[in-house]
Scaffold this active site. Structure first.
Site, PDB file in Angstrom:
ATOM      1  N   ASN A 105       0.853  -1.193   0.000  1.00 40.79           N
ATOM      2  CA  ASN A 105       0.000   0.000   0.000  1.00 40.79           C
ATOM      3  C   ASN A 105       0.881   1.232   0.000  1.00 40.79           C
ATOM      4  O   ASN A 105       1.971   1.237   0.591  1.00 40.79           O
ATOM      5  CB  ASN A 105      -0.880  -0.005   1.256  1.00 40.79           C
ATOM      6  N   HIS A 107       1.044   5.268   1.050  1.00 42.55           N
ATOM      7  CA  HIS A 107       0.349   6.157   1.981  1.00 42.55           C
ATOM      8  C   HIS A 107       1.017   7.529   1.971  1.00 42.55           C
ATOM      9  O   HIS A 107       2.246   7.622   2.049  1.00 42.55           O
ATOM     10  CB  HIS A 107       0.387   5.553   3.393  1.00 42.55           C
ATOM     11  N   ASP A 143      -2.377   0.758   8.045  1.00 47.61           N
ATOM     12  CA  ASP A 143      -1.103   1.416   7.676  1.00 47.61           C
ATOM     13  C   ASP A 143      -0.009   1.089   8.683  1.00 47.61           C
ATOM     14  O   ASP A 143       0.800   1.946   9.042  1.00 47.61           O
ATOM     15  CB  ASP A 143      -1.309   2.938   7.598  1.00 47.61           C
TER      16      ASP A 143
HETATM   17  C1  GRF Z   1      -2.607   8.692  -2.784  1.00 46.15           C
HETATM   18  O1  GRF Z   1      -1.899   9.734  -2.150  1.00 46.15           O
HETATM   19  C2  GRF Z   1      -2.670   7.494  -1.886  1.00 46.15           C
HETATM   20  O2  GRF Z   1      -1.519   7.288  -1.116  1.00 46.15           O
HETATM   21  C3  GRF Z   1      -3.813   7.884  -0.996  1.00 46.15           C
HETATM   22  O3  GRF Z   1      -4.772   8.460  -1.842  1.00 46.15           O
HETATM   23  C4  GRF Z   1      -4.073   9.053  -2.939  1.00 46.15           C
HETATM   24  C5  GRF Z   1      -4.639   8.478  -4.195  1.00 46.15           C
HETATM   25  O4  GRF Z   1      -4.323   9.352  -5.219  1.00 46.15           O
HETATM   26  N1  GRF Z   1      -4.340   6.722  -0.306  1.00 46.15           N
HETATM   27  P1  GRF Z   1      -4.562   8.874  -6.738  1.00 46.15           P
HETATM   28  O5  GRF Z   1      -5.960   8.260  -6.785  1.00 46.15           O
HETATM   29  O6  GRF Z   1      -3.485   7.872  -7.056  1.00 46.15           O
HETATM   30  O7  GRF Z   1      -4.425  10.146  -7.529  1.00 46.15           O
END
Ligand code: GRF
Length: 196
Positions: A105, A107, A143
């Site tokens: 994942n 984050h 997380d």
């Molecule tokens: C990313 O920053 C991810 O880490 C978080 O939500 C955002 C998703 O952005 N969980 P995208 O959909 O890839 O533009």
């Protein structure tokens, strides 16, 4: 390495992975993109001719059924790696158990700082002068899994949530593309991730 990506939103991180994987020298291929809703980001997969599926979220009361359907969809593609890239749902334990540790994942914070669905907003609210981006192995926590890569990102005066998130995302993309490459090259063993 075959990769499945799960999203909920704009999929800008997904797009970066699709772009990277379009290079024949990149050792991973995105074989399917899934979402919990009709996410805008699915259009990126369609543009690259990558199959997509949607398992609509019907509320926390049906989390387990949702998770079972999600796993069933993933099983069709037998991915060697599942990448959560902006999937804004917690996976049921059965899904994590089935795919762990081949599930990572990304984050938008410097974990363990600011875990959860609002990491960017929480960093701003805390008055942090720096935050970051992290790529972790998904485990049963929120997380909380082993950190595969992370990097600091400055918080600038006047940042709102969007400005800060847009500064974090390019770092996330670079870390994610590099980590997927290292997993595909067998350089990184998810079962025993040497801490970055
Ligand atoms: C990313 O920053 C991810 O880490 C978080 O939500 C955002 C998703 O952005 N969980 P995208 O959909 O890839 O533009």
């Amino acid at each position: 390495l075959t990769v499945a990506v799960l999203i909920s939103g704009t999929g800008s991180n997904l797009r970066a992975l699709l772009d990277a994987a379009a290079d024949p020298s990149y050792p991973a291929r995105i074989v399917v993109v899934g979402a919990d809703r009709e996410a805008d980001g699915l259009a990126h997969a369609e543009e690259f001719g990558v199959p997509t599926f949607v398992v609509p979220w019907r509320g926390a009361a049906e989390r387990d059924a949702w998770g079972a359907e999600l796993s069933a969809q993933l099983r069709v593609w037998q991915p060697g790696l599942v990448v959560l890239s902006g999937l804004m749902k917690l996976l049921p334990a059965a899904v994590v158990d089935e795919w762990s540790p081949r599930i990572i994942n990304t984050h938008p914070a410097f974990l363990p700082e600011f875990p959860g669905a609002h990491g960017v907003r929480d960093a701003l609210a805390a008055g942090a002068t720096q935050t970051g981006a992290s790529v972790i192995v998904v485990d049963g926590g929120v997380d909380a899994g082993p950190i595969l890569a992370q990097e600091r990102v400055p918080v600038l005066p006047g940042d709102d949530e969007n400005a800060l998130h847009e500064r974090i995302k390019p770092v996330e993309r670079r870390l994610l593309i590099d980590i997927v490459r290292r997993i595909a090259d067998g350089e990184l063993d998810l079962a025993a991730p040497a801490l970055h």
